[in-house]
Scaffold this motif. Structure first.
Motif, PDB file in Angstrom:
ATOM      1  N   VAL A 281     -53.849  25.913 -96.282  1.00 34.56           N
ATOM      2  CA  VAL A 281     -54.109  27.264 -96.756  1.00 34.56           C
ATOM      3  C   VAL A 281     -52.908  28.115 -96.350  1.00 34.56           C
ATOM      4  CG1 VAL A 281     -55.586  29.301 -96.537  1.00 34.56           C
ATOM      5  CG2 VAL A 281     -56.607  27.005 -96.492  1.00 34.56           C
ATOM      6  N   PHE A 282     -52.278  28.752 -97.329  1.00 34.57           N
ATOM      7  CA  PHE A 282     -51.135  29.632 -97.059  1.00 34.57           C
ATOM      8  C   PHE A 282     -51.576  31.085 -97.212  1.00 34.57           C
ATOM      9  CE2 PHE A 282     -49.183  25.610 -98.164  1.00 34.57           C
ATOM     10  CZ  PHE A 282     -48.256  25.479 -97.149  1.00 34.57           C
ATOM     11  N   HIS A 283     -51.257  31.885 -96.219  1.00 35.75           N
ATOM     12  CA  HIS A 283     -51.671  33.293 -96.136  1.00 35.75           C
ATOM     13  C   HIS A 283     -50.463  34.094 -95.675  1.00 35.75           C
ATOM     14  CE1 HIS A 283     -53.666  36.856 -94.451  1.00 35.75           C
ATOM     15  NE2 HIS A 283     -54.738  36.516 -95.149  1.00 35.75           N
TER      16      HIS A 283
ATOM     17  N   GLU B 169     -49.309  37.101 -80.641  1.00 37.75           N
ATOM     18  CA  GLU B 169     -49.224  36.603 -82.010  1.00 37.75           C
ATOM     19  C   GLU B 169     -49.804  35.209 -81.978  1.00 37.75           C
ATOM     20  OE1 GLU B 169     -45.907  38.870 -84.424  1.00 37.75           O
ATOM     21  OE2 GLU B 169     -45.027  37.388 -83.073  1.00 37.75           O
ATOM     22  N   MET B 170     -50.704  34.942 -82.921  1.00 34.32           N
ATOM     23  CA  MET B 170     -51.454  33.693 -82.845  1.00 34.32           C
ATOM     24  C   MET B 170     -51.722  33.112 -84.222  1.00 34.32           C
ATOM     25  SD  MET B 170     -55.358  35.010 -82.348  1.00 34.32           S
ATOM     26  CE  MET B 170     -56.085  33.867 -83.479  1.00 34.32           C
ATOM     27  N   TYR B 171     -51.878  31.802 -84.245  1.00 34.86           N
ATOM     28  CA  TYR B 171     -52.384  31.101 -85.414  1.00 34.86           C
ATOM     29  C   TYR B 171     -53.850  30.818 -85.132  1.00 34.86           C
ATOM     30  CZ  TYR B 171     -47.531  30.307 -86.753  1.00 34.86           C
ATOM     31  OH  TYR B 171     -46.221  30.470 -87.102  1.00 34.86           O
ATOM     32  N   GLY B 172     -54.747  31.307 -85.983  1.00 34.83           N
ATOM     33  CA  GLY B 172     -56.165  31.130 -85.758  1.00 34.83           C
ATOM     34  C   GLY B 172     -56.639  29.698 -85.962  1.00 34.83           C
ATOM     35  N   SER B 173     -56.102  29.035 -86.968  1.00 32.41           N
ATOM     36  CA  SER B 173     -56.491  27.654 -87.293  1.00 32.41           C
ATOM     37  C   SER B 173     -55.278  26.880 -87.786  1.00 32.41           C
ATOM     38  CB  SER B 173     -57.586  27.651 -88.368  1.00 32.41           C
ATOM     39  OG  SER B 173     -58.747  28.271 -87.899  1.00 32.41           O
ATOM     40  N   PRO B 174     -54.334  26.565 -86.904  1.00 35.03           N
ATOM     41  CA  PRO B 174     -53.080  25.948 -87.338  1.00 35.03           C
ATOM     42  C   PRO B 174     -53.226  24.531 -87.874  1.00 35.03           C
ATOM     43  CG  PRO B 174     -53.191  26.003 -84.954  1.00 35.03           C
ATOM     44  CD  PRO B 174     -54.367  26.780 -85.456  1.00 35.03           C
ATOM     45  N   GLY B 175     -54.401  23.943 -87.778  1.00 32.01           N
ATOM     46  CA  GLY B 175     -54.616  22.614 -88.339  1.00 32.01           C
ATOM     47  C   GLY B 175     -54.640  22.622 -89.852  1.00 32.01           C
ATOM     48  N   PHE B 176     -54.898  23.791 -90.452  1.00 29.70           N
ATOM     49  CA  PHE B 176     -54.923  23.842 -91.917  1.00 29.70           C
ATOM     50  C   PHE B 176     -54.382  25.146 -92.501  1.00 29.70           C
ATOM     51  CE2 PHE B 176     -59.035  25.601 -90.718  1.00 29.70           C
ATOM     52  CZ  PHE B 176     -59.160  26.699 -91.555  1.00 29.70           C
ATOM     53  N   SER B 177     -54.104  26.162 -91.679  1.00 28.58           N
ATOM     54  CA  SER B 177     -53.647  27.441 -92.216  1.00 28.58           C
ATOM     55  C   SER B 177     -52.405  27.938 -91.476  1.00 28.58           C
ATOM     56  CB  SER B 177     -54.762  28.486 -92.071  1.00 28.58           C
ATOM     57  OG  SER B 177     -54.308  29.754 -92.497  1.00 28.58           O
ATOM     58  N   ASN B 178     -51.513  28.591 -92.230  1.00 29.92           N
ATOM     59  CA  ASN B 178     -50.321  29.170 -91.618  1.00 29.92           C
ATOM     60  C   ASN B 178     -50.506  30.645 -91.280  1.00 29.92           C
ATOM     61  OD1 ASN B 178     -50.185  30.410 -94.160  1.00 29.92           O
ATOM     62  ND2 ASN B 178     -47.952  30.287 -94.224  1.00 29.92           N
TER      63      ASN B 178
END
Length: 180
Positions: A39-41, A108-117
Motif C-alpha cells: 500500500v503506497f500512501h 516519525e514512524m511507519y505504522g505498518s511497514p510490513g505492507f505500507s510506506n
C-alpha cells in the motif's frame, strides 16, 4: 548479510485518491522469490495539542476499518508537495479550531511497514491560539479535553487503540516538564 529485496516485477492493482495498491514479485536475499502486497500512501501528520490550562485536545471519530469511533490526536494526510510541518498546522486548525505557531517534532514512524510506506510525523503543539475549524464534508468529529492525570490513567488502562496517539501521549507524559 544483505537483507535487501530486489523487485523483479510490479503489478498495479488500484490507484486511488489516498492510496495505491501494488503486488511486487521480489528476489529474496537467498535468491528465492516471493510476493509482496504493498500500500503506497503520500504520508500523514498528527498533532498532540495541549491548551494553556494543560488539557490535551483529542478528536473522536468513526473509523471504518475499526468499525467504531476512536479517540485520537488530530491527524490527516499529507498533500502532494506539502511540507510536513505546514500540513500539521493545517490539520490542527481544521480539526480543532486552534493554531500553533511552533510545533515540536515528537517522532516519525511507519505504522505498518510490513505492507505500507505511510510515514507519519507526530508533533506536539502548545501555546495555542484560536483559529477556525474547517472539517472536510465527509468528516464528523467531536472534540474532547483531558487533563494529564486522566491521560495517564487512560494509557495505563489501555484505553487508546491508535498507535500515533499512544506514541504522542506517552511522549507527553514522560517529557511534560521539558515543554513547560
Amino acid at each position: 548479510m544483505n537483507l535487501n529485496e530486489k523487485t523483479i516485477h510490479t503489478e498495479s492493482i488500484y490507484k486511488g485518491a489516498i492510496i495505491d495498491l501494488e503486488v511486487h514479485d521480489v528476489e529474496l536475499p537467498d535468491g528465492t522469490t516471493s510476493k509482496r502486497e504493498l500500500v503506497f500512501h503520500n504520508g500523514a501528520v498528527a498533532v498532540c495539542p495541549v491548551t494553556a490550562d494543560n488539557k490535551v485536545i483529542l478528536v473522536k471519530q468513526f473509523r471504518k476499518p475499526a468499525e467504531k469511533p476512536l479517540l485520537e490526536i488530530p491527524a490527516g494526510k499529507l498533500e502532494k508537495g506539502e511540507a510536513r510541518i505546514s500540513a500539521a498546522k493545517r490539520e490542527l486548525e481544521e480539526e480543532t479550531g486552534y493554531i500553533a505557531d511552533d510545533l515540536d517534532l515528537i517522532a516519525e514512524m511507519y505504522g505498518s511497514p510490513g505492507f505500507s510506506n505511510e510515514k507519519i510525523s507526530i508533533y506536539l503543539a502548545n501555546e495555542l491560539k484560536s483559529g477556525q475549524m474547517n472539517l472536510d464534508d465527509d468528516e464528523f468529529i467531536e472534540l474532547e479535553y483531558y487533563d494529564l492525570n486522566e491521560i495517564e490513567k487512560m494509557l495505563k488502562n489501555q484505553y487508546f487503540e491508535d498507535a500515533k496517539t499512544i506514541i504522542a501521549l506517552q511522549h507527553l507524559i514522560l517529557n511534560y516538564n521539558d515543554y513547560n
